[in-house]
Design a protein around this motif. Structure first.
Motif, short mmCIF file in Angstrom:
data_model
loop_
_atom_site.label_atom_id
_atom_site.label_comp_id
_atom_site.label_asym_id
_atom_site.label_seq_id
_atom_site.Cartn_x
_atom_site.Cartn_y
_atom_site.Cartn_z
N ARG A 53 15.91 5.32 -7.44
CA ARG A 53 14.38 5.20 -6.97
C ARG A 53 13.28 3.76 -6.99
N VAL A 54 12.73 3.86 -6.76
CA VAL A 54 11.74 2.35 -6.91
C VAL A 54 10.78 2.76 -6.30
N THR A 55 9.93 2.51 -7.23
CA THR A 55 8.57 3.08 -6.75
C THR A 55 7.33 1.23 -7.01
N ASP A 56 8.20 0.56 -7.06
CA ASP A 56 7.35 -0.70 -7.34
C ASP A 56 7.89 -2.06 -7.26
N PRO A 57 7.33 -2.71 -7.06
CA PRO A 57 8.23 -4.08 -6.89
C PRO A 57 9.19 -4.57 -8.09
N ALA A 58 8.24 -4.86 -8.68
CA ALA A 58 9.26 -5.46 -10.17
C ALA A 58 9.65 -4.39 -11.00
N GLN A 59 10.08 -2.94 -10.48
CA GLN A 59 11.39 -2.39 -11.20
C GLN A 59 12.34 -2.82 -10.15
N ALA A 60 12.57 -3.40 -9.02
CA ALA A 60 13.16 -4.24 -7.71
C ALA A 60 13.13 -4.70 -8.29
N SER A 61 12.51 -5.89 -8.77
CA SER A 61 12.86 -7.81 -9.46
C SER A 61 13.64 -6.98 -11.12
N LYS A 62 13.93 -6.01 -11.75
CA LYS A 62 14.87 -6.06 -13.03
C LYS A 62 15.81 -5.07 -12.31
N TYR A 63 15.85 -3.94 -11.86
CA TYR A 63 17.34 -3.46 -11.05
C TYR A 63 18.31 -4.67 -9.80
N PHE A 64 17.46 -5.47 -9.19
CA PHE A 64 18.44 -5.70 -8.50
C PHE A 64 18.60 -7.04 -8.37
N GLY A 65 17.03 -7.98 -9.18
CA GLY A 65 17.03 -9.41 -10.01
C GLY A 65 15.91 -9.64 -9.38
N LEU A 66 15.76 -10.53 -9.87
CA LEU A 66 14.06 -11.63 -8.71
C LEU A 66 14.32 -12.01 -8.31
N GLY A 67 13.87 -12.26 -7.06
CA GLY A 67 14.58 -13.29 -5.70
C GLY A 67 15.22 -12.64 -4.92
N SER A 68 16.40 -11.57 -5.33
CA SER A 68 17.61 -10.89 -4.52
C SER A 68 16.75 -10.11 -2.93
N MET A 69 17.20 -10.21 -2.31
CA MET A 69 17.30 -9.51 -0.72
C MET A 69 16.53 -8.23 -1.09
N LEU A 70 17.61 -7.61 -2.04
CA LEU A 70 16.71 -6.35 -2.28
C LEU A 70 15.29 -6.68 -2.68
N HIS A 71 14.98 -6.75 -4.21
CA HIS A 71 14.05 -6.84 -4.15
C HIS A 71 12.19 -7.18 -3.13
N LYS A 72 13.04 -8.58 -2.47
CA LYS A 72 11.85 -8.74 -1.65
C LYS A 72 11.58 -8.24 -0.06
N ALA A 80 3.81 -1.79 2.55
CA ALA A 80 3.97 -1.48 3.94
C ALA A 80 3.26 0.35 3.66
N ASN A 81 4.27 0.89 2.62
CA ASN A 81 4.35 2.17 2.56
C ASN A 81 4.39 2.62 1.29
N ALA A 82 3.81 3.29 0.18
CA ALA A 82 3.62 3.32 -0.93
C ALA A 82 4.04 4.66 -1.16
N THR A 83 3.85 5.72 -0.07
CA THR A 83 4.08 6.91 -0.28
C THR A 83 5.36 7.48 0.36
N THR A 84 6.39 7.32 0.74
CA THR A 84 7.57 7.93 1.17
C THR A 84 8.15 7.61 0.23
N PRO A 85 9.57 8.20 -0.52
CA PRO A 85 10.23 8.06 -1.33
C PRO A 85 10.93 7.35 -0.91
N VAL A 86 11.05 6.38 -1.86
CA VAL A 86 12.46 5.49 -1.44
C VAL A 86 13.36 4.87 -2.21
#
Length: 483
Positions: A53-72, A80-86
């Motif tokens: 589960r990811v709730t903010d971009p900072a988490q994504a950069s930590k979990y998957f690497g800064l500048g990674s495809m998943l971070h972007k 675009a959508n901070a409501t739907t659980p992703v």
């Protein structure tokens, strides 16, 4: 004791015993979920194939690497959508793959000082330019600025006035990543001349079956998929068909994006035929296709969760940058809507908006043209109707006995009959009508068949004919003027 109790048996100890039962509560609910597939960097802390589960971009950069495809992708989705659980399922680069690369070539030195704005996949990097910089100096400074922007999906190296820009990941998905200057017409130092070649040569996308397997039996309503190669889309479409089927009933719609010429995009669309896959034709949008897919999936997920039958047209694709020029005209977009490609329009200020969110479904099992699953709202609405029917039946009759209509059983008995099920479905259809999901109530009631199975006396069968509400898309008028 004709009343069917769930937890109170026959007793001799005195007292008042009351159990609670929610069969008549009639409240159904579901938590909608989205999932994103994509590539991680080795600097990420979350390994491949683990739904996270990811709730903010900072988490994504930590979990998957800064500048990674998943971070972007996560950054675009959550903006675009901070409501739907992703949830995110990371994939490692294909070890046998190659990374795409492009070039920035400085062909003339500047004569005045200033700032050069270099765009990499739609993201700006500012480069300080001195009036006495030589060609090699400018190239070195560009490479240094790109490498300092560690959030970018590329790295850079300069030699003899040429900057080689290389994707952080391997795979063909990075082919076409755009390099250019002054997207917003920013001033460029006098005398400076630069040519750009977009990234090419990437090969070997990861295998999405790793992500598919990682989903397990969790119901994800929407899937964001960055890959458009044949093998990965075949695997994804097969999984989507299986999940939509009556034995799984966890249907999902997947979102992807394709960048190419009008002809190439049409050919790509004609090669697919799934009621659950929607591909946005980006026409060379500056935003990379994996980010476009994330944006489109985020906007669609948010709005379809609210109302699956309401069209998505005019909704803003937040964070998507269109081509600088040569945007498709209406006739060209209209042709793509016959080729299984979803389209978008561009406002005068550059805002991108969904024009029509269609699926790639175009022909039936006989190979004949079929528009029954043309728009994404059709499978989305059917999915919600099925879920509500399942949930209502499960809640109203969780541990009931089954009897024929007319059976003289005691009041309060946990017994269901075909007539009771029919009444339940009729009441539920009235609810669908009030929600604006369906119409034609009287015809539905007349066509509804509910009966006890002849061979299996523990089973009730029904056939219904929901008339789905359509979407107001085209308004046509004929004006016969009088002089």
């Amino acid at each position: 004791m004709p009343i069917s109790f769930d937890a109170i048996p026959a007793l001799r100890t005195p007292g008042t015993y009351i159990e609670f039962n929610n069969e008549l509560a009639g409240a159904t609910s579901t938590e909608f979920k989205a999932v994103i597939y994509g590539q991680r960097l080795t600097t990420g802390t979350v390994a491949e194939g683990i739904p996270t589960r990811v709730t903010d971009p900072a988490q994504a950069s930590k979990y998957f690497g800064l500048g990674s495809m998943l971070h972007k992708m996560c950054s675009k989705f959550l903006t675009a959508n901070a409501t739907t659980p992703v949830y995110v399922i990371a994939l490692d680069d294909n070890a046998a793959g190659t990374a795409a690369a492009g070039t920035i070539t400085v062909t003339a030195a500047p004569t005045t000082a200033g700032t050069l704005y270099v765009y990499v996949g739609g993201e700006s990097v500012s480069v300080g330019i001195a009036s006495d910089d030589a060609i090699a100096d400018v190239a070195t400074n560009i490479a240094a600025a790109i490498n300092a922007a560690t959030y970018l999906p590329v790295t850079a190296a300069a030699a003899a006035g040429v900057v080689t820009v290389t994707a952080r990941h391997k795979g063909e998905v990075f082919n076409g990543l755009q390099l250019h200057a002054s997207y917003y017409d920013e001033a460029q130092p006098d005398g400076l001349a630069i040519t750009f070649v977009n990234l090419t040569g990437g090969a070997g996308n990861p295998d999405v079956t790793t992500a598919i397997d990682a989903m397990g039996d969790v119901w994800y309503n929407w899937i964001v998929n960055p890959y458009t190669d044949t093998a990965n889309l075949l695997a994804l479409k097969t999984e989507l068909d299986n999940r939509y089927g009556p034995l799984v009933q966890q249907g999902a719609r997947a979102f992807a994006a394709y960048s190419g010429t009008l002809s190439a995009t049409a050919t790509f669309g004609e090669g697919h035929n799934s009621p659950h896959l929607s591909v946005l034709g980006t026409n060379g949008a500056v935003t990379p296709i994996y980010e476009c897919a994330a944006i489109n999936g985020a906007v669609a997920a948010f709005n379809l969760a609210i109302d699956p039958a309401r069209p998505l047209q005019t909704l803003k694709l937040v964070g998507m940058l269109p081509p600088k020029a040569d945007r498709w005209i209406r006739a060209e977009r209209d042709s793509l809507l016959y080729d299984g490609i979803a389209t978008y329009k561009v406002d005068p200020d550059g805002t991108c908006r969904i024009e029509r969110q269609i699926t790639t479904y175009q022909t039936n099992a006989s190979g004949l043209p079929d528009a029954s699953y043309l728009d994404i709202n059709t499978p989305e609405t059917l999915e919600r109707i099925r879920y509500e029917q399942r949930a209502t039946i499960a809640q109203n009759y969780p541990r009931h006995k089954l009897a024929d209509d007319g059976t003289n059983y005691g009041a309060g008995q946990a017994i269901v009959t075909p007539k009771l099920v029919k009444a339940t479905l009729i009441a539920l259809y009235r609810d669908f009508e009030s929600r604006g999901w369906a119409e034609g109530f009287d015809i539905y009631v007349n066509n509804l068949i509910v009966e006890r199975d002849i061979s299996d006396r523990n089973r009730i069968n029904w056939r219904d004919t929901p008339n789905l509400v359509n979407q107001a898309r085209v308004f046509a008028g004929k004006t016969q003027f009088i002089l």
